[in-house]
Design an enzyme around this catalytic site. Sequence first.
Site, PDB file in Angstrom:
ATOM      1  N   TYR A  53       0.909  -1.306   0.029  1.00 43.29           N
ATOM      2  CA  TYR A  53       0.025  -0.002   0.164  1.00 43.29           C
ATOM      3  C   TYR A  53       0.867   1.321  -0.102  1.00 43.29           C
ATOM      4  CZ  TYR A  53      -2.907   3.723   1.786  1.00 43.29           C
ATOM      5  OH  TYR A  53      -3.631   4.838   2.133  1.00 43.29           O
ATOM      6  N   GLU A 107      -3.927   7.403  -3.446  1.00 42.34           N
ATOM      7  CA  GLU A 107      -3.793   6.090  -2.892  1.00 42.34           C
ATOM      8  C   GLU A 107      -3.392   5.068  -4.045  1.00 42.34           C
ATOM      9  OE1 GLU A 107      -7.435   5.507  -0.591  1.00 42.34           O
ATOM     10  OE2 GLU A 107      -6.049   4.784   1.408  1.00 42.34           O
TER      11      GLU A 107
END
Lengths: 390, 294
Positions: free
Chosen positions: A109, A197
């Site tokens: 991530y 993101e």
Amino acid sequence: MNIHEYQAKSILARYGVPVPKGKIVTNSKDAQAAAREIGGDVWVVKAQIHAGGRGKAGGVKIAKKLSEVAQYVDEMLGKTLVTHQTGPGGKVVNQVLIEQGLSIEQELYLGIVLDRRRSRLVVMASMEGGVEIEEVARKSPEKILKVVIDPLLGLTDFQARELVFGLQLPTTLTKKATQFLRALYKAFTESDASIAEINPLVLTRDGELLALDAKINLDDNALFRHLDLQEFYDPTEEDPKEVEASKHQLNYISLDGSIGCMVNGAGLAMATMDIIKLYGAEPANFLDVGGGTTTERIKEAFKILLSDANTKVVLVNIFGGIVHCDRVATGIIEAAKQVHLKIPLVVRLQGTHSDEGRAIIVKSGLPIITAGTMSEAAQKSVQALKERGA
Amino acid sequence: MSILLSRDTKIICQGITGKNGAFHTKGCRDYGSKIVGGVTPGKGGTDFEGIPVFDTVKESVKETDATATMIFVPAPFAADSILEALDAGISLIVAITEGIPTLDMIKVKRALENSKSVLIGPNCPGIITPGESKIGIMPGEIHRRGTIGVVSRSGTLTYEAVDQVTKQGLGQSTCIGLGGDPVKGLNFVDALKLFEDDKNTEAVVMIGEIGGSDEQEGAAFVKAHMSKPVVGYIAGLTAPKGKRMGHAGAIIAGSEGTAQEKIEVMEDAGIIVSRSPAEIGETVAKVIRGRTSL
């Protein structure tokens, strides 16, 4: 401004962030050609809507034949996807992204957000990719690595390395990964994003790092300096009433209740919604008519409120400052006549020239209910709602 | 007594010749604010209703000894105007402009870090010391000189609260609108600290809304450092998650920044939170009466 995954990836690619090969299609005819052009023997078919959680809702499919690509595209187009982020109404799929299939070794991530307390950007990285990052933050916050960015320095090499080493990638990938981070940071700042993101960032079996999924929101206030990014606006993703409202510089959000509110100022508008609830009813919307409240604007605001069939009563709450209440009163009366208002209207005017404003309303002879305070206005609105048997 | 602004504060307006700048400069002057100059690049040497206009802030400071500025410059250029005021040594910078890009404001905040200047805003109604001076767009006539400090993230909701306080027969020492943007100058903690140290402020009203954690930090300060009573209100109990309620700052992201969470933290810090926006004035009056009867 919310944008689609494929648009976010096009921004990232511009700054050198590696993304999978892909093509956007709007019909199944183009789908096979697109897949053939991408090459390989596995493709991912991804519905493009402004919401996460698509996989669970059937919006992401793996195709192993060209015919399957076309079949999935056909199934997705026009379908309403309901995910935990769309609300119960769901969102209609108008575009589908076809991407090369990758053999994935590991999911990670990366994210960039504003830390409001520090007034700085924060770059985050985690080995827990492919899952909801909010979940990770709640259960094991130590698994999210963060560096705080000094705006005068930007993301420095050592900060990028710190994150990369924290991800425990093979050292042969250190350079690639730091470059990835720096490109992502550059994409963020140069396009005035408000959030970015990459979840997941994937490491493939052949040692490549790619942004498998990407979410970017853009700062509305900065769009004036990004003419190219303005084109990413997709009105089909928004509530049509909200789109119409924004054309008239009205700030409108539709909600589920029955009392429509028209208020000047965002804070007072929220407070008005809250006091309706305190008196036992639900607001039908949030509507901030802003500072320069003209007859024209009030009329448009009425039209939008009335286009919502759930609105059974309208409550107008104006605190006159620079805007004088007598002028607002005249505007309300004209607008109410023009839109042939048939449902109860409660008006509360306070502040500059409020007595004159109330007098104008009383004199008009229209069946408008006036109120002096916010509580009186809320009470009378809820009463009117009850009398209508709603 | 008051905080940050008094009748003697010399004020300039950046963007004085624009529509809003012109209108509100007159409004402030009519209220009694000492407007000593204005800045519009390219219009130096002219005057606006008898107020001298300068090309640069530096020049205006040199000629007028101004220590405060009110900024109405359009959003694309407003961050630069704040930096110009900072560079010229202006100690109170009030940015009314709405819509400044967040990344611009992050840089401005960085520049403010090592300076003694105070920034209020942007996207705010400004500051007023009733009966003395105002820098901003709030209606002066609803205010009354007194001992209640008011600090808020909203515009018209602040007027609502002030009006309620005034109608209770009380007045305000100073009222500050912090503004609705996610990156801004003065925050709750700064304002509460100033009110705590101000001899003439007896109690404080803090009005917050959903989004961010400014109120929670304010509450922590109240708990640890404040001796004066604080009355609070938070707007947005009914606001849905993920929707931006007008202000760029008013958005509930994930589980953070809900009204419920803020109210709980504030009450835990001893702040008396009014559930109804219509009872803010009454709540303050009760607190004040309670104190005087002691």
